[in-house]
Design an enzyme around this catalytic site. Structure first.
Site, mmCIF file in Angstrom:
data_model
loop_
_atom_site.group_PDB
_atom_site.id
_atom_site.type_symbol
_atom_site.label_atom_id
_atom_site.label_comp_id
_atom_site.label_asym_id
_atom_site.label_seq_id
_atom_site.Cartn_x
_atom_site.Cartn_y
_atom_site.Cartn_z
ATOM 1 N N GLU A 249 0.885 -1.177 0.000
ATOM 2 C CA GLU A 249 0.000 0.000 0.000
ATOM 3 C C GLU A 249 0.911 1.211 0.000
ATOM 4 O O GLU A 249 1.728 1.379 0.905
ATOM 5 C CB GLU A 249 -0.904 0.011 1.238
ATOM 6 C CG GLU A 249 -2.001 -1.036 1.225
ATOM 7 C CD GLU A 249 -2.976 -0.899 0.073
ATOM 8 O OE1 GLU A 249 -3.070 0.186 -0.533
ATOM 9 O OE2 GLU A 249 -3.631 -1.902 -0.241
ATOM 10 N N CYS A 283 -2.192 9.119 3.365
ATOM 11 C CA CYS A 283 -2.175 8.583 2.003
ATOM 12 C C CYS A 283 -3.493 8.875 1.302
ATOM 13 O O CYS A 283 -3.579 8.812 0.083
ATOM 14 C CB CYS A 283 -1.902 7.093 2.037
ATOM 15 S SG CYS A 283 -2.983 6.216 3.161
HETATM 16 P P1 NAD Z 1 8.902 4.989 3.359
HETATM 17 O O1 NAD Z 1 8.692 4.229 2.106
HETATM 18 O O2 NAD Z 1 10.042 5.905 3.446
HETATM 19 O O3 NAD Z 1 9.057 3.990 4.587
HETATM 20 C C1 NAD Z 1 8.083 3.021 4.867
HETATM 21 C C2 NAD Z 1 8.733 1.886 5.624
HETATM 22 O O4 NAD Z 1 9.665 1.233 4.764
HETATM 23 C C3 NAD Z 1 9.520 2.326 6.863
HETATM 24 O O5 NAD Z 1 9.376 1.381 7.881
HETATM 25 C C4 NAD Z 1 10.944 2.340 6.333
HETATM 26 O O6 NAD Z 1 11.904 2.197 7.347
HETATM 27 C C5 NAD Z 1 10.921 1.153 5.405
HETATM 28 N N1 NAD Z 1 11.981 1.172 4.382
HETATM 29 C C6 NAD Z 1 12.595 2.251 3.842
HETATM 30 N N2 NAD Z 1 13.525 1.851 2.940
HETATM 31 C C7 NAD Z 1 13.499 0.502 2.916
HETATM 32 C C8 NAD Z 1 14.212 -0.482 2.190
HETATM 33 N N3 NAD Z 1 15.157 -0.162 1.318
HETATM 34 N N4 NAD Z 1 13.917 -1.777 2.397
HETATM 35 C C9 NAD Z 1 12.940 -2.121 3.263
HETATM 36 N N5 NAD Z 1 12.243 -1.240 4.001
HETATM 37 C C10 NAD Z 1 12.511 0.067 3.826
HETATM 38 O O7 NAD Z 1 7.523 5.748 3.664
HETATM 39 P P2 NAD Z 1 7.215 6.750 4.863
HETATM 40 O O8 NAD Z 1 7.851 8.059 4.534
HETATM 41 O O9 NAD Z 1 7.488 6.107 6.164
HETATM 42 O O10 NAD Z 1 5.620 6.870 4.769
HETATM 43 C C11 NAD Z 1 4.977 7.750 3.935
HETATM 44 C C12 NAD Z 1 4.403 7.010 2.742
HETATM 45 O O11 NAD Z 1 3.522 5.989 3.170
HETATM 46 C C13 NAD Z 1 3.576 7.904 1.852
HETATM 47 O O12 NAD Z 1 3.877 7.655 0.511
HETATM 48 C C14 NAD Z 1 2.150 7.469 2.150
HETATM 49 O O13 NAD Z 1 1.224 7.722 1.127
HETATM 50 C C15 NAD Z 1 2.324 6.027 2.400
HETATM 51 N N6 NAD Z 1 1.184 5.476 3.142
HETATM 52 C C16 NAD Z 1 0.304 4.686 2.454
HETATM 53 C C17 NAD Z 1 -0.794 4.159 3.106
HETATM 54 C C18 NAD Z 1 -1.749 3.251 2.362
HETATM 55 O O14 NAD Z 1 -2.418 2.467 3.016
HETATM 56 N N7 NAD Z 1 -1.817 3.318 1.047
HETATM 57 C C19 NAD Z 1 -1.007 4.434 4.464
HETATM 58 C C20 NAD Z 1 -0.097 5.245 5.121
HETATM 59 C C21 NAD Z 1 1.003 5.755 4.454
#
Ligand code: NAD
Length: 480
Positions: A249, A283
């Site tokens: 997501e 999101c």
């Molecule tokens: P992000 O992608 O930076 O991080 C998300 C998670 O992934 C964190 O736990 C992070 O540590 C981990 N991560 C980062 N790099 C990684 C890698 N190389 N390998 C594995 N894991 C890794 O996102 P964010 O800044 O924490 O959150 C914001 C984003 O989340 C926005 O794009 C938002 O739209 C989205 N979001 C989506 C929903 C949904 O249900 N569609 C809900 C909430 C947030």
């Protein structure tokens, strides 16, 4: 558990990390929430091994046990919603009301999936071969890796952990490193429920370290991720190589259409609530407001008047509607997008200024742009900021085409009193969730949630649909 550092939880034990980080409130940089352990590669691998060991015992613990555990977790989250909601607001920056609401909702996810434990039914069929019967049943998928973002620190974990446990899986949970306190508090509750050792594991740390080990693991059976599109692509690529089941997501660029015939006051509430709630860091936020020409000027005027009533301030202060931006990096990104929007010709008609509060934190007045077009960067990229842009269109068809003209597709909304347009929109919006006379943000906990295009990948989360991801179907042939 060490006195001064909040530890990881692996194989039923609190384990200090190889290092630790300081968790500081974005609303008050002198407010230290705590020191949180950071797992290294070896610890993350140990958590995966523990989950493998713990899974079968949990699967075989019986439905009544699983039901009771999920109910107890839900009960405690709800009973402690004020305390945990406050912690959440301090560490993420959203308002106390939003923090308490999120904690309560997290409890509801556990209650919902407690009931789902008791609704796990199979099917039977006659074989095409005489004398042979067939049954299909769902079994746990096995070890589930869970990676969550910072904007819903408790709820995102809850809507993944609850179904994973309900369907008999074991878990390795990696929360976003900006918000370990809420994840740790949830883990602490889970740690007291008598789960078999290894059933639930918490490994805190950066995505590039802990997350990277998890997504490349050949030992996990499924990986559920919520976060940005950029990271989501990495998760999809890594899990595909190992043929690990994956569910993503990700971000979005949601739009709310306001037609000439809309109930104007409701449209204004939908726009302001949808765009700026949670500091715009949802999101499902409506970052694009697509408005038909006849109502445009009055709508903008009323939105600005409504925005002037929004109080920005410390999340725990009474009367505050918009809390702090999540961290310095996010603040910098917001300001960068403001500059780009201006540069590309958008007219900033309200807000966008950095605010100085009594506490040293990241505060920004919500911003509204008019005279924007759908091809501008600010209307293409997910800014994840309290910034909304008005796009003026001539009619419904142009509005719908504009809403669908994006690589994302999580939610889409329309404000109209026309049954004809509402019905047409419901069918033709290319989004996973459709909102009619409601804000694009704000969903229920008992129905599927997810998007289309670059917003989602894999099977749906939440509601009964979650079983597709957390179970695997077995078909058995029986000759009596
Ligand atoms: P992000 O992608 O930076 O991080 C998300 C998670 O992934 C964190 O736990 C992070 O540590 C981990 N991560 C980062 N790099 C990684 C890698 N190389 N390998 C594995 N894991 C890794 O996102 P964010 O800044 O924490 O959150 C914001 C984003 O989340 C926005 O794009 C938002 O739209 C989205 N979001 C989506 C929903 C949904 O249900 N569609 C809900 C909430 C947030």
């Amino acid at each position: 558990m060490s006195d001064s550092i909040f530890s990881n939880y692996i194989n039923g034990q609190w384990v200090d990390g190889a290092s630790s980080i300081i968790n500081i409130s974005p609303a008050d940089t002198s407010d230290i929430i705590g020191h949180y352990a950071q797992a290294d590669k070896a610890q993350t691998e140990a958590a995966i091994d523990a989950a493998i060991q713990g899974q079968l015992a949990w699967q075989e613990s019986g439905l009544e046990q699983r039901y009771s555990v999920l109910m107890a977790i839900g009960d405690e989250l709800i009973a402690r919603k004020d305390e945990l909601g406050k912690l959440l607001a301090r560490e993420e920056g959203k308002t106390l009301a939003e923090g308490v609401g999120e904690t309560y909702r997290s409890g509801q996810f556990f209650h919902y999936y407690a009931a789902e434990v008791l609704r796990q039914m199979g099917e039977t069929a006659d074989s095409v071969r005489p004398g042979v019967e067939i049954e299909t049943r769902r079994e746990p998928v096995g070890v589930v890796g869970i990676i969550t973002p910072w904007n819903f620190p408790t709820a995102t974990g809850a809507w993944k952990i609850a179904p994973a446990l309900a369907f008999g899986n074991s878990i390795v949970f990696k929360p976003a490193n900006q918000v370990p306190a809420s994840a740790w508090a949830l883990t602490e509750i889970i740690s007291r429920q008598g789960l078999p050792a290894g059933t639930f594991n918490l490994v805190m740390g950066p995505g590039a370290q802990v997350g990277d080990v998890l997504i490349h693991s050949t030992k996990i059976n499924a990986l559920t991720f919520t976060g940005s599109l950029e990271t989501g692509r990495k998760v999809a690529a890594a899990t595909a190589v190992n043929l690990v089941k994956c569910q993503l997501e990700m971000g979005s660029k949601n739009a709310l259409i306001v037609l000439d015939d809309a109930d104007l006051d409701n449209a204004v509430e939908c726009a302001v609530g949808g765009a700026y709630g949670g500091t715009g860091q949802k999101c499902t936020a409506s970052s694009r407001l697509i408005v038909t020409a006849g109502i445009h000027d009055l709508f903008v005027e009323k939105v600005i008047a409504r925005m002037k009533k929004l109080v920005v301030g410390h999340p725990l202060k009474e009367g505050v509607h918009i809390g702090a931006v999540a961290d310095a990096r996010q603040m910098e990104q917001n300001l960068n997008y403001l500059a780009i929007a201006k540069e590309e010709g958008g007219k900033l008609v309200y807000g966008g200024d950095v605010l100085t509060e009594e506490t040293d934190g990241y505060y920004m007045r919500p911003a509204l742009f008019t005279e924007t077009t759908n091809d501008m960067t600010i209307n293409r990229d997910e800014a994840f900021a309290p910034i909304a842009c008005v796009i003026k269109v001539q009619d419904y068809e142009e509005a719908l085409a504009t809403l669908n003209d994006t690589n994302f597709g999580l939610t889409g909304g329309i404000c109209t009193t026309s049954l004809k347009y509402a019905t047409d929109f419901k069918r033709r919006a290319k989004t996973g969730c459709v909102m009619i006379n409601l804000p694009t943000a704000g969903t229920d906990y008992h129905v599927p949630f997810g998007g289309r295009k670059d917003s989602s990948f894999g099977s749906r989360e939440q509601g009964t649909y979650a079983k597709e991801f957390y179970t695997i179907v077995k078909t058995t042939y029986i000759r009596a």
